[in-house]
Scaffold this motif. Structure first.
Motif, mmCIF file in Angstrom:
data_model
loop_
_atom_site.group_PDB
_atom_site.id
_atom_site.type_symbol
_atom_site.label_atom_id
_atom_site.label_comp_id
_atom_site.label_asym_id
_atom_site.label_seq_id
_atom_site.Cartn_x
_atom_site.Cartn_y
_atom_site.Cartn_z
ATOM 1 N N ALA A 139 -0.383 -18.288 13.931
ATOM 2 C CA ALA A 139 -0.646 -19.244 12.856
ATOM 3 C C ALA A 139 -0.279 -18.651 11.501
ATOM 4 O O ALA A 139 0.259 -19.347 10.631
ATOM 5 N N THR A 140 -0.549 -17.362 11.309
ATOM 6 C CA THR A 140 -0.204 -16.701 10.049
ATOM 7 C C THR A 140 1.304 -16.674 9.834
ATOM 8 O O THR A 140 1.789 -16.984 8.735
ATOM 9 N N VAL A 193 2.457 -20.190 8.912
ATOM 10 C CA VAL A 193 2.153 -20.552 7.527
ATOM 11 C C VAL A 193 3.083 -19.814 6.569
ATOM 12 O O VAL A 193 3.601 -20.403 5.612
ATOM 13 N N PHE A 202 6.535 -21.497 6.733
ATOM 14 C CA PHE A 202 6.626 -22.816 6.114
ATOM 15 C C PHE A 202 6.421 -22.776 4.604
ATOM 16 O O PHE A 202 6.793 -23.716 3.916
ATOM 17 N N THR A 203 5.834 -21.723 4.076
ATOM 18 C CA THR A 203 5.634 -21.629 2.633
ATOM 19 C C THR A 203 6.598 -20.652 1.985
ATOM 20 O O THR A 203 6.400 -20.269 0.843
#
Length: 75
Positions: free
Chosen positions: A42-43, A46, A49-50
């Motif tokens: 998940a990290t 994220v 995507f950022t």
């Protein structure tokens, strides 16, 4: 990707429930390892995507073309 994270969390919860039912510490460790893998995935998701490549280009009037780094050899 999100489905993989959800599946990993569900699997970790199942392992931890089995560890609680059977009183086995090794299953609890396995559940923690699977959960940490889900958090890591998940990290990375994220951070991906950022990243600046996904953000729209903003012309701030600053160019980094004139910067010369010492290891470039163009001093």
């Amino acid at each position: 990707m999100v489905a993989a994270v959800v599946a990993l969390v569900a699997w970790a919860l199942q392992l931890m429930q089995a560890a609680n039912d059977r009183r086995e510490f090794s299953l609890m460790l396995a559940g923690c390892m699977v959960c940490s893998a889900a958090v890591g995935l998940a990290t990375v998701m994220v951070l991906t995507f950022t990243s600046p490549s996904f953000l729209p280009a903003v012309d701030a009037g600053i160019s980094l073309d004139s910067i010369v780094l010492p290891w470039d050899g163009q001093l």
